[in-house]
Design a protein around this motif. Structure first.
Motif, PDB file in Angstrom:
ATOM      1  N   UNK A  58       0.822  -1.214   0.000  1.00  0.00           N
ATOM      2  CA  UNK A  58       0.000   0.000   0.000  1.00  0.00           C
ATOM      3  C   UNK A  58       0.855   1.263   0.000  1.00  0.00           C
ATOM      4  N   UNK A  59       2.069   1.200   0.511  1.00  0.00           N
ATOM      5  CA  UNK A  59       2.889   2.411   0.616  1.00  0.00           C
ATOM      6  C   UNK A  59       4.177   2.369  -0.200  1.00  0.00           C
ATOM      7  N   UNK A  60       4.536   1.208  -0.732  1.00  0.00           N
ATOM      8  CA  UNK A  60       5.823   1.094  -1.435  1.00  0.00           C
ATOM      9  C   UNK A  60       5.792   1.833  -2.769  1.00  0.00           C
ATOM     10  N   UNK A  61       6.955   2.234  -3.210  1.00  0.00           N
ATOM     11  CA  UNK A  61       7.104   2.797  -4.547  1.00  0.00           C
ATOM     12  C   UNK A  61       7.150   1.629  -5.519  1.00  0.00           C
ATOM     13  N   UNK A  62       6.253   1.645  -6.514  1.00  0.00           N
ATOM     14  CA  UNK A  62       6.158   0.536  -7.454  1.00  0.00           C
ATOM     15  C   UNK A  62       6.602   0.921  -8.869  1.00  0.00           C
ATOM     16  N   UNK A  63       6.499   2.199  -9.174  1.00  0.00           N
ATOM     17  CA  UNK A  63       6.773   2.649 -10.536  1.00  0.00           C
ATOM     18  C   UNK A  63       8.066   3.436 -10.585  1.00  0.00           C
ATOM     19  N   UNK A  64       8.717   3.360 -11.701  1.00  0.00           N
ATOM     20  CA  UNK A  64       9.935   4.128 -11.953  1.00  0.00           C
ATOM     21  C   UNK A  64      10.992   3.874 -10.877  1.00  0.00           C
ATOM     22  N   UNK A  65      11.161   2.624 -10.523  1.00  0.00           N
ATOM     23  CA  UNK A  65      12.155   2.265  -9.517  1.00  0.00           C
ATOM     24  C   UNK A  65      13.528   2.274 -10.178  1.00  0.00           C
ATOM     25  N   UNK A  66      14.399   3.113  -9.669  1.00  0.00           N
ATOM     26  CA  UNK A  66      15.767   3.123 -10.165  1.00  0.00           C
ATOM     27  C   UNK A  66      16.508   1.953  -9.547  1.00  0.00           C
ATOM     28  N   UNK A  67      17.258   1.263 -10.369  1.00  0.00           N
ATOM     29  CA  UNK A  67      18.072   0.152  -9.898  1.00  0.00           C
ATOM     30  C   UNK A  67      19.346   0.129 -10.718  1.00  0.00           C
ATOM     31  N   UNK A  68      20.341  -0.568 -10.216  1.00  0.00           N
ATOM     32  CA  UNK A  68      21.596  -0.691 -10.934  1.00  0.00           C
ATOM     33  C   UNK A  68      21.996  -2.161 -10.993  1.00  0.00           C
ATOM     34  N   UNK A  69      22.843  -2.464 -11.943  1.00  0.00           N
ATOM     35  CA  UNK A  69      23.382  -3.826 -12.043  1.00  0.00           C
ATOM     36  C   UNK A  69      24.730  -3.848 -11.333  1.00  0.00           C
ATOM     37  N   UNK A  70      25.206  -5.026 -10.982  1.00  0.00           N
ATOM     38  CA  UNK A  70      26.511  -5.095 -10.316  1.00  0.00           C
ATOM     39  C   UNK A  70      27.645  -4.622 -11.221  1.00  0.00           C
ATOM     40  N   UNK A  89      26.546   5.541 -10.920  1.00  0.00           N
ATOM     41  CA  UNK A  89      25.787   5.341  -9.690  1.00  0.00           C
ATOM     42  C   UNK A  89      25.772   6.612  -8.852  1.00  0.00           C
ATOM     43  N   UNK A  90      26.898   7.288  -8.769  1.00  0.00           N
ATOM     44  CA  UNK A  90      26.958   8.567  -8.046  1.00  0.00           C
ATOM     45  C   UNK A  90      25.989   9.565  -8.681  1.00  0.00           C
ATOM     46  N   UNK A  91      25.993   9.634 -10.003  1.00  0.00           N
ATOM     47  CA  UNK A  91      25.091  10.561 -10.690  1.00  0.00           C
ATOM     48  C   UNK A  91      23.621  10.222 -10.411  1.00  0.00           C
ATOM     49  N   UNK A  92      23.271   8.942 -10.449  1.00  0.00           N
ATOM     50  CA  UNK A  92      21.886   8.541 -10.193  1.00  0.00           C
ATOM     51  C   UNK A  92      21.435   8.934  -8.794  1.00  0.00           C
ATOM     52  N   UNK A  93      22.249   8.617  -7.797  1.00  0.00           N
ATOM     53  CA  UNK A  93      21.875   8.933  -6.417  1.00  0.00           C
ATOM     54  C   UNK A  93      21.775  10.439  -6.189  1.00  0.00           C
ATOM     55  N   UNK A  94      22.703  11.182  -6.743  1.00  0.00           N
ATOM     56  CA  UNK A  94      22.677  12.630  -6.516  1.00  0.00           C
ATOM     57  C   UNK A  94      21.580  13.315  -7.325  1.00  0.00           C
ATOM     58  N   UNK A  95      21.364  12.888  -8.542  1.00  0.00           N
ATOM     59  CA  UNK A  95      20.373  13.517  -9.414  1.00  0.00           C
ATOM     60  C   UNK A  95      18.946  13.288  -8.912  1.00  0.00           C
ATOM     61  N   UNK A  96      18.677  12.103  -8.394  1.00  0.00           N
ATOM     62  CA  UNK A  96      17.313  11.766  -7.981  1.00  0.00           C
ATOM     63  C   UNK A  96      17.087  11.881  -6.477  1.00  0.00           C
TER      64      UNK A  96
END
Length: 152
Positions: free
Chosen positions: A92-104, A111-118
């Motif tokens: 009921x409360x989780x984010x389901x759409x547009x989940x950012x994820x990364x591969x190993x 990854x730094x850009x993703x975390x800082x930008x979003x």
């Protein structure tokens, strides 16, 4: 460097069917502010954070719901909210759409850009099959950057 070089592999997850009460217990016991939501096979289906919980549990103020008849909905207390919402499912409360994820294999810089930008605090690390195999957080990145600076 790649995500696999500094991700946390001992990942704490929660199922979408778990209750908010169970989620709170997991987060407090493990001193974490967010975690991936997975299905029975360990596939990523969402993310949930302490902010999601706070927004869900915040009492609603006094509301005017019908201007014509001047009908009001009484303001909630935190006790009311906790009594009615702690058994709600995480889905009921989780984010389901547009989940950012990364591969190993993702590069450190991206990854730094993703975390800082979003403005996310952490990202799930998933393999090709979509299973959660790790988590990378801002703290992990800061630690890694500081270790690099110390070794220079």
């Amino acid at each position: 460097m790649q995500v696999r070089d500094f991700m946390i592999t001992d990942v704490i997850t929660v199922k979408a069917t778990a209750t908010i009460k169970e989620l709170l217990s997991i987060m407090v016991d493990n001193r974490i502010g967010g975690l991936p939501v997975v299905d029975d096979q360990g596939n990523l289906v969402g993310m949930v954070s302490d902010g999601d919980i706070l927004r869900f549990l915040a009492p609603k103020p006094l509301q005017l719901i019908n201007l014509y008849n001047a009908m009001y909905v009484e303001a909630e207390t935190i006790e009311d909210v906790l009594e009615h919402n702690l058994d709600a499912p995480v889905k009921k409360i989780m984010t389901k759409r547009f989940i950012l994820k990364v591969s190993p294999d993702e590069e450190f810089e991206k990854t730094i850009r993703l975390l800082s930008q979003h403005h996310y605090k952490k990202l799930p690390v998933v393999n090709e099959a979509g299973r959660v195999i790790g988590v990378i957080s801002r703290g992990d990145l800061i630690f890694n950057i500081s270790q690099k600076m110390i070794s220079l």
